[in-house]
Motif scaffolding. Structure first.
Motif, PDB file in Angstrom:
ATOM      1  N   LYS A   1     -16.931  -8.411 -25.037  1.00  0.00           N
ATOM      2  CA  LYS A   1     -18.166  -9.201 -24.995  1.00  0.00           C
ATOM      3  C   LYS A   1     -18.362  -9.828 -23.614  1.00  0.00           C
ATOM      4  N   GLN A   2     -17.294 -10.357 -23.029  1.00  0.00           N
ATOM      5  CA  GLN A   2     -17.373 -10.965 -21.702  1.00  0.00           C
ATOM      6  C   GLN A   2     -17.774  -9.928 -20.648  1.00  0.00           C
ATOM      7  N   ILE A   3     -17.160  -8.758 -20.732  1.00  0.00           N
ATOM      8  CA  ILE A   3     -17.492  -7.695 -19.777  1.00  0.00           C
ATOM      9  C   ILE A   3     -18.924  -7.221 -19.989  1.00  0.00           C
ATOM     10  N   ASP A   4     -19.364  -7.128 -21.229  1.00  0.00           N
ATOM     11  CA  ASP A   4     -20.741  -6.723 -21.513  1.00  0.00           C
ATOM     12  C   ASP A   4     -21.739  -7.676 -20.857  1.00  0.00           C
TER      13      ASP A   4
ATOM     14  N   LYS B   1     -18.806 -14.340 -12.677  1.00  0.00           N
ATOM     15  CA  LYS B   1     -17.356 -14.214 -12.846  1.00  0.00           C
ATOM     16  C   LYS B   1     -17.050 -14.312 -14.328  1.00  0.00           C
ATOM     17  N   LYS B   2     -16.241 -13.414 -14.808  1.00  0.00           N
ATOM     18  CA  LYS B   2     -15.777 -13.447 -16.189  1.00  0.00           C
ATOM     19  C   LYS B   2     -14.261 -13.373 -16.189  1.00  0.00           C
ATOM     20  N   VAL B   3     -13.649 -14.089 -17.093  1.00  0.00           N
ATOM     21  CA  VAL B   3     -12.207 -14.067 -17.239  1.00  0.00           C
ATOM     22  C   VAL B   3     -11.899 -13.584 -18.650  1.00  0.00           C
ATOM     23  N   ILE B   4     -11.078 -12.548 -18.732  1.00  0.00           N
ATOM     24  CA  ILE B   4     -10.683 -12.024 -20.038  1.00  0.00           C
ATOM     25  C   ILE B   4      -9.173 -12.206 -20.191  1.00  0.00           C
ATOM     26  N   TYR B   5      -8.754 -12.448 -21.420  1.00  0.00           N
ATOM     27  CA  TYR B   5      -7.365 -12.775 -21.690  1.00  0.00           C
ATOM     28  C   TYR B   5      -6.704 -11.703 -22.556  1.00  0.00           C
ATOM     29  N   PHE B   6      -5.374 -11.656 -22.465  1.00  0.00           N
ATOM     30  CA  PHE B   6      -4.586 -10.651 -23.167  1.00  0.00           C
ATOM     31  C   PHE B   6      -3.430 -11.308 -23.904  1.00  0.00           C
ATOM     32  N   GLU B   7      -3.005 -10.643 -24.970  1.00  0.00           N
ATOM     33  CA  GLU B   7      -1.799 -11.061 -25.672  1.00  0.00           C
ATOM     34  C   GLU B   7      -0.585 -10.639 -24.844  1.00  0.00           C
ATOM     35  N   THR B   8       0.543 -11.218 -25.114  1.00  0.00           N
ATOM     36  CA  THR B   8       1.781 -10.905 -24.401  1.00  0.00           C
ATOM     37  C   THR B   8       2.054  -9.404 -24.420  1.00  0.00           C
ATOM     38  N   GLY B   9       2.258  -8.837 -23.237  1.00  0.00           N
ATOM     39  CA  GLY B   9       2.620  -7.430 -23.110  1.00  0.00           C
ATOM     40  C   GLY B   9       1.502  -6.437 -23.388  1.00  0.00           C
ATOM     41  N   GLN B  10       0.290  -6.900 -23.616  1.00  0.00           N
ATOM     42  CA  GLN B  10      -0.807  -6.018 -24.010  1.00  0.00           C
ATOM     43  C   GLN B  10      -1.759  -5.730 -22.853  1.00  0.00           C
ATOM     44  N   THR B  11      -2.408  -4.556 -22.928  1.00  0.00           N
ATOM     45  CA  THR B  11      -3.423  -4.174 -21.945  1.00  0.00           C
ATOM     46  C   THR B  11      -4.754  -3.819 -22.611  1.00  0.00           C
TER      47      THR B  11
ATOM     48  N   ARG C   1      -3.829  -3.939 -16.872  1.00  0.00           N
ATOM     49  CA  ARG C   1      -4.894  -4.805 -17.392  1.00  0.00           C
ATOM     50  C   ARG C   1      -6.161  -4.665 -16.553  1.00  0.00           C
ATOM     51  N   ALA C   2      -6.017  -4.670 -15.239  1.00  0.00           N
ATOM     52  CA  ALA C   2      -7.180  -4.507 -14.362  1.00  0.00           C
ATOM     53  C   ALA C   2      -7.813  -3.129 -14.567  1.00  0.00           C
ATOM     54  N   GLU C   3      -6.984  -2.107 -14.709  1.00  0.00           N
ATOM     55  CA  GLU C   3      -7.504  -0.757 -14.930  1.00  0.00           C
ATOM     56  C   GLU C   3      -8.200  -0.638 -16.281  1.00  0.00           C
ATOM     57  N   SER C   4      -7.721  -1.363 -17.277  1.00  0.00           N
ATOM     58  CA  SER C   4      -8.370  -1.374 -18.587  1.00  0.00           C
ATOM     59  C   SER C   4      -9.784  -1.939 -18.476  1.00  0.00           C
ATOM     60  N   ALA C   5      -9.923  -3.023 -17.716  1.00  0.00           N
ATOM     61  CA  ALA C   5     -11.253  -3.607 -17.503  1.00  0.00           C
ATOM     62  C   ALA C   5     -12.148  -2.638 -16.741  1.00  0.00           C
ATOM     63  N   LYS C   6     -11.607  -1.990 -15.712  1.00  0.00           N
ATOM     64  CA  LYS C   6     -12.389  -1.033 -14.922  1.00  0.00           C
ATOM     65  C   LYS C   6     -12.847   0.139 -15.798  1.00  0.00           C
ATOM     66  N   SER C   7     -11.957   0.656 -16.611  1.00  0.00           N
ATOM     67  CA  SER C   7     -12.319   1.778 -17.489  1.00  0.00           C
ATOM     68  C   SER C   7     -13.467   1.399 -18.409  1.00  0.00           C
ATOM     69  N   TYR C   8     -13.424   0.184 -18.930  1.00  0.00           N
ATOM     70  CA  TYR C   8     -14.492  -0.262 -19.816  1.00  0.00           C
ATOM     71  C   TYR C   8     -15.808  -0.403 -19.050  1.00  0.00           C
ATOM     72  N   LEU C   9     -15.743  -0.946 -17.833  1.00  0.00           N
ATOM     73  CA  LEU C   9     -16.948  -1.053 -17.006  1.00  0.00           C
ATOM     74  C   LEU C   9     -17.573   0.325 -16.765  1.00  0.00           C
ATOM     75  N   ILE C  10     -16.744   1.305 -16.462  1.00  0.00           N
ATOM     76  CA  ILE C  10     -17.229   2.669 -16.221  1.00  0.00           C
ATOM     77  C   ILE C  10     -17.817   3.256 -17.495  1.00  0.00           C
ATOM     78  N   LYS C  11     -17.148   3.022 -18.615  1.00  0.00           N
ATOM     79  CA  LYS C  11     -17.650   3.493 -19.912  1.00  0.00           C
ATOM     80  C   LYS C  11     -19.037   2.900 -20.211  1.00  0.00           C
ATOM     81  N   LYS C  12     -19.276   1.677 -19.733  1.00  0.00           N
ATOM     82  CA  LYS C  12     -20.560   1.010 -19.954  1.00  0.00           C
ATOM     83  C   LYS C  12     -21.622   1.422 -18.935  1.00  0.00           C
TER      84      LYS C  12
END
Length: 147
Positions: free
Chosen positions: A56-59, A38-48, A95-106
């Motif tokens: 790094k966490q997703i990697d 399990k990895k938890v990634i954080y975002f700034e206010t209003g950011q995706t 935000r969830a889609e941003s993580a998914k896109s990065y996973l697919i890119k990897k």
């Protein structure tokens, strides 16, 4: 801390999240299995956009799941309770889609990843009323698990 994370994860999955994937994976239901990682990634206010630390966490997660093609991945997007609840739902989805896109890119197959969104977090911080930690509610929790 581990017990709190496990309890929080179970609560997130059982408190009405919305799925946006038509894949065979169904992480909108409570997971019966303990996540392998399990990895938890954080975002700034209003950011995706993913920060360097988030990537790094997703990697690290990718390193585990790449050699285990049977593992499924669930990305749960969340927002803090500031602002419009409908806008927060959209933000948590992005935000969830941003993580998914990065996973697919990897190199992770699209069919292995489902995204769901919570909108405003029930997480371990807002749920318990710790308003001073709302920055920790702006997150995506990414789980890899086997069925």
């Amino acid at each position: 801390m581990f017990k709190l994370a496990a309890i929080t994860s179970a609560m997130i999955f059982s408190l009405g999240i919305s799925s946006v994937s038509a894949s065979a994976i169904n992480c909108s239901q409570t997971l019966d299995h303990t996540p392998i990682i399990k990895k938890v990634i954080y975002f700034e206010t209003g950011q995706t956009a993913l920060s360097t630390e988030a990537r790094k966490q997703i990697d690290q997660l990718v390193d585990v799941v790449t050699g285990n093609p049977s593992l499924k991945i669930c990305a749960v997007g969340q927002a803090d309770k500031e602002g419009d609840p409908d806008a927060n739902k959209k933000l948590s989805l992005k935000r969830a889609e941003s993580a998914k896109s990065y996973l697919i890119k990897k190199g992770i197959e699209k069919k292995r990843v489902e995204t769901v969104f919570r909108g405003e977090a029930y997480g371990g911080f807002s749920f318990w009323g710790a308003a001073d930690k709302k920055d920790e509610d702006r997150r995506v929790e990414i789980f890899a698990y086997s069925e």
